[in-house]
Design a protein around this motif. Structure first.
Motif, short mmCIF file in Angstrom:
data_model
loop_
_atom_site.label_atom_id
_atom_site.label_comp_id
_atom_site.label_asym_id
_atom_site.label_seq_id
_atom_site.Cartn_x
_atom_site.Cartn_y
_atom_site.Cartn_z
N LYS A 1 0.81 -1.22 0.00
CA LYS A 1 0.00 0.00 0.00
C LYS A 1 0.85 1.27 0.00
O LYS A 1 0.33 2.34 -0.32
N GLU A 2 2.13 1.15 0.36
CA GLU A 2 2.98 2.32 0.31
C GLU A 2 3.19 2.81 -1.12
O GLU A 2 3.62 3.95 -1.34
N ASP A 3 2.86 1.97 -2.10
CA ASP A 3 2.99 2.35 -3.51
C ASP A 3 1.74 3.02 -4.07
O ASP A 3 1.77 3.54 -5.19
N ILE A 4 0.65 3.00 -3.32
CA ILE A 4 -0.62 3.51 -3.85
C ILE A 4 -0.55 4.99 -4.21
O ILE A 4 -1.03 5.38 -5.29
N PRO A 5 0.04 5.89 -3.38
CA PRO A 5 0.09 7.30 -3.79
C PRO A 5 0.82 7.52 -5.11
O PRO A 5 0.34 8.27 -5.98
N ALA A 6 1.98 6.87 -5.30
CA ALA A 6 2.74 7.07 -6.54
C ALA A 6 2.00 6.48 -7.74
O ALA A 6 1.95 7.09 -8.81
N PRO B 1 -7.43 18.56 -17.27
CA PRO B 1 -6.42 18.77 -16.22
C PRO B 1 -6.27 17.54 -15.33
O PRO B 1 -7.22 16.78 -15.13
N VAL B 2 -5.09 17.39 -14.77
CA VAL B 2 -4.81 16.25 -13.89
C VAL B 2 -5.51 16.46 -12.55
O VAL B 2 -5.45 17.53 -11.95
N ARG B 3 -6.21 15.43 -12.09
CA ARG B 3 -6.88 15.48 -10.78
C ARG B 3 -5.86 15.28 -9.66
O ARG B 3 -4.88 14.55 -9.83
N ARG B 4 -6.14 15.92 -8.52
CA ARG B 4 -5.31 15.75 -7.33
C ARG B 4 -6.20 15.34 -6.17
O ARG B 4 -7.32 15.85 -6.03
N ALA C 1 -8.81 12.02 1.11
CA ALA C 1 -9.21 11.11 0.02
C ALA C 1 -8.13 10.07 -0.24
O ALA C 1 -8.44 8.90 -0.47
N MET C 2 -6.87 10.48 -0.19
CA MET C 2 -5.79 9.52 -0.40
C MET C 2 -5.76 8.47 0.72
O MET C 2 -5.50 7.29 0.47
N GLN C 3 -6.06 8.91 1.93
CA GLN C 3 -6.09 7.96 3.05
C GLN C 3 -7.20 6.92 2.85
O GLN C 3 -6.99 5.72 3.08
N VAL C 4 -8.36 7.36 2.39
CA VAL C 4 -9.46 6.43 2.13
C VAL C 4 -9.12 5.51 0.97
O VAL C 4 -9.37 4.30 1.00
N LEU C 5 -8.51 6.07 -0.08
CA LEU C 5 -8.13 5.28 -1.25
C LEU C 5 -7.13 4.19 -0.86
O LEU C 5 -7.22 3.05 -1.31
N ALA C 6 -6.17 4.55 0.00
CA ALA C 6 -5.14 3.59 0.40
C ALA C 6 -5.69 2.51 1.33
O ALA C 6 -5.10 1.43 1.43
N ALA C 7 -6.79 2.80 2.00
CA ALA C 7 -7.36 1.82 2.95
C ALA C 7 -8.19 0.75 2.25
O ALA C 7 -8.51 -0.27 2.87
N LEU D 1 -7.10 -0.20 -9.29
CA LEU D 1 -6.70 1.17 -8.96
C LEU D 1 -6.65 2.04 -10.20
O LEU D 1 -7.09 3.19 -10.18
N GLU D 2 -6.14 1.50 -11.30
CA GLU D 2 -6.09 2.27 -12.54
C GLU D 2 -7.50 2.61 -13.02
O GLU D 2 -7.75 3.74 -13.48
#
Length: 503
Positions: free
Chosen positions: A314-319, A335-338, A343-349, A359-360
Motif C-alpha cells: 500500500k505504500e505504492d498507492i500514492p505514486a 487537467p490532472v486530478r489531485r 481522500a488519499m487515506q481512504v483510497l489507500a485503505a 486502482l487504474e
C-alpha cells in the motif's frame, strides 16, 4: 471576493438564486440575457457563472462555449428544466462544471456554487508530461516485496532460465515479463505474448505451433505460430494453468528439445526461445488434482517470482495513483486530478481485490466523474465509499420492538418449530428478537436518510460477503463443499471470493 454571476431570462429564478447566494455571504450579480453578461465580462472577474440553457437569443450552451474561450478557468454551471441526454452530454463536452436540473433544492444549488467557487480558485494544471514506458509503472516501488522482485530481475539479466511469475489477477505479471525481456540479452529480439485462457482450446495448438497449408479446413496457407515468432526472443505464456492437459505434453517436448512440428507438418522446426510463464492459480494444487502435468510444472518452475497483491504494497498507492491520474488526464485531454490527504487515506485503505488494474480503473473514473481538479472523499468511486466503516444505524424508538414483544421473541427463539418435511429446525431471528429482514429494512432506511449512493450494490456486496464467509467457515474452508451447500458452482464461488477479497 469575486461575485457569482447568474444568467436567466426568468426573473423569479434570478431573484431566488440571488437571495440564496447572498445568505451564503457571497456577492452576486444577475443578467437577463447571455449578451448582457458577455458585455460585462471584459470589465469584471466573476467567481462562478450560473446560466440557464434555454433563453431568447443566445442559448446557454453557446454562452458556455464563448465563456470557455475567453475565460477557460471560470467554472460554469448549466441549469435547465429540459434534462435530456443530448444537452447534458453537450454541456460537459463544452466544459461545464456541473449540471443543475430544475426544479432544484436551493440548499443543494448553493452548495454546488460554493464548490465551483473553490474549484475556480485552483490554478490550471500544467499539461501532463510525456507518458512513461509501460514497464515504469512497475519499476518504481517502495515495497520491500517488490524490491525483492527487482533484485531477481537484475540477477536474471544474463540468464536464459525459464521464469514462472505467480500472483493474483491485476498485479502486473505481463509488465514484469516485459521487464525481464527488456533487461535480458534478448532485448533486441521479439517479445511475444499469448494468453492460454483467452484462446479456444481447439485453436490454441495452432496458435502456439503454427500449421501447414491444408492441415485442416480453412488452412489455406502456411502460418507460423508464436514459438517461431518469438525466435531469439521471449515467449510469454500467460495463464499457463489454464492450458489444456493434452497440449501440456507438446509444450513439455518443446521445452526439453527446443523443437516442434507445426500442425499437419512432418518436418521439425527448431527455435531458440526463452519461456516466461505466468498464472494466478496454485499450480501445485492443480498438479495434485491431476489437472497440470508435474513434469511440466518442474520445467517451468526453474525461477519463481511472486508478485504481491496491492494490499501488501500500500505504500505504492500514492505514486501509482499520481501516475494513473496523469495518464487518464492525458488520454482525455483534461487537467490532472489531485487527491486531498483525506481522500488519499481512504483510497489507500481499500482492499483492492482487482489489484493494480482496479486502482487504474478508479483513477480513470475519478478523472471522468470529478467536476473539480481536487478530489475529496465524497468524489471517490462508490465501491470505495461503500467499503468504509459506517456509522451505527439509528433506529427510531417507535420502530423498536416493545419489551413484551422482545420477551415473546426471546421465548420463541428457545423453542423449535416444525417446518414442512424438514423435521425440527430452530427459528432464525435477528438482533433483539427481530427478523433479519426487519434489521435490513432499518439499515436501508438509514442509508436513504444519509443520501448514500449505490445502496443496492453496497448491500448486495455485504450480503454475499457474509454468506460466503459463513459457508466457508462452516465447511472448514472446503470450497467445493461450500459451493454445493450454497447451490452454486465452484467456479462461481471462486470468482465471487476473488471479487470480494475473501481469502
Amino acid at each position: 471576493m469575486k461575485p457569482v454571476w447568474i444568467v436567466d431570462d426568468d426573473q423569479s429564478i434570478r431573484w431566488v438564486l440571488e437571495k440564496a447566494v447572498q445568505r451564503a455571504q457571497m456577492p452576486v450579480q444577475s443578467f437577463s440575457s447571455a449578451q448582457a453578461m458577455l458585455d460585462a465580462l471584459p470589465q469584471a472577474e466573476p467567481a462562478v457563472l450560473v446560466t440557464d440553457i434555454r433563453m431568447p437569443g443566445q442559448d446557454g450552451l453557446t454562452l458556455l462555449q464563448e465563456v470557455k474561450r475567453l475565460r477557460p478557468a471560470l467554472p460554469v454551471i448549466i441549469m435547465t428544466a429540459y434534462t435530456d441526454l443530448g444537452s447534458t452530454v453537450e454541456a460537459f463536452q463544452k466544459g461545464a462544471f456541473d449540471y443543475l436540473a430544475k426544479p432544484f433544492d436551493i440548499n443543494e444549488a448553493v452548495a454546488l456554487i460554493q464548490r465551483a467557487a473553490v474549484a475556480g480558485q485552483e490554478p490550471l494544471a500544467p499539461a501532463p508530461a510525456a507518458e512513461p514506458g509501460r514497464g515504469s509503472i512497475m519499476m518504481t516501488s517502495a515495497s520491500v516485496a517488490m524490491q525483492d522482485v527487482f533484485r531477481a530481475i537484475g540477477r536474471l539479466a544474463a540468464s536464459p532460465a525459464t521464469v514462472l511469475i505467480t500472483g493474483e489477477s491485476g498485479t502486473g505479471k505481463e509488465l514484469i515479463a516485459h521487464a525481464l525481456h527488456e533487461h535480458s540479452s534478448r532485448a533486441s529480439g521479439p517479445f511475444i505474448a499469448l494468453n492460454a485462457a483467452a484462446i479456444p482450446r481447439d485453436l490454441l495448438e495452432a496458435e502456439l505451433f503454427g500449421h501447414e497449408r491444408g492441415a485442416f479446413t480453412g488452412a489455406t496457407q502456411l502460418r507460423r505460430g508464436r514459438f517461431e515468432e518469438a525466435h531469439n526472443g521471449t515467449l510469454f505464456l500467460d495463464e499457463i494453468g489454464d492450458m489444456p492437459f493434452e497440449l501440456q505434453t507438446r509444450l513439455l517436448r518443446v521445452l526439453a528439445e527446443g523443437s516442434f512440428y507445426r500442425v499437419g507438418g512432418s518436418q521439425a522446426v527448431s527455435v531458440n526461445v526463452r519461456i516466461v510463464a505466468a498464472t494466478h492459480q496454485p499450480l501445485e494444487q492443480r498438479v495434485a488434482q491431476g489437472q497440470f502435468r508435474e513434469d511440466l510444472f518442474h520445467r517451468l518452475n526453474v525461477i519463481r517470482l511472486r508478485l504481491p497483491p496491492l494490499r501488501e504494497r500500500k505504500e505504492d498507492i500514492p505514486a501509482l495513483t499520481a501516475l494513473f491520474l496523469q495518464n487518464s488526464a492525458r488520454s482525455l485531454g483534461v487537467p490532472v486530478r489531485r487527491l486531498t490527504p483525506a481522500a488519499m487515506q481512504v483510497l489507500a485503505a481499500f482492499n483492492y481485490p482487482g489489484n493494480i488494474r482496479q486502482l487504474e480503473n478508479f483513477c480513470h473514473w475519478m478523472t471522468v466523474m470529478s467536476s473539480s481538479q481536487v478530489v475529496d472523499t465524497k468524489d471517490l468511486p462508490p465501491e470505495i465509499t461503500a467499503a468504509q466503516p459506517r456509522e451505527p444505524v439509528h433506529v427510531p424508538p417507535d420502530a423498536q420492538p416493545s419489551l413484551a414483544a422482545r420477551e415473546a421473541a426471546g421465548h420463541a427463539s428457545a423453542e423449535h418449530v416444525r417446518g414442512p418435511g424438514d423435521g425440527l429446525r430452530p427459528e432464525v431471528e435477528g438482533v433483539a428478537g427481530t427478523q433479519w429482514t426487519d434489521t435490513l429494512g432499518h439499515e436501508v432506511q438509514a442509508k436513504l436518510h444519509r443520501n448514500e449512493p449505490g445502496i443496492m450494490a453496497t448491500l448486495a456486496r455485504e450480503f454475499e460477503t457474509v454468506l460466503l464467509n459463513t459457508a466457508l467457515a462452516h465447511c472448514r474452508g472446503r470450497r467445493a463443499e461450500a459451493a454445493q451447500r450454497l447451490g452454486i458452482g465452484r467456479n462461481t464461488l471462486t470468482r465471487k471470493c476473488q471479487e470480494l477479497g475473501i481469502d
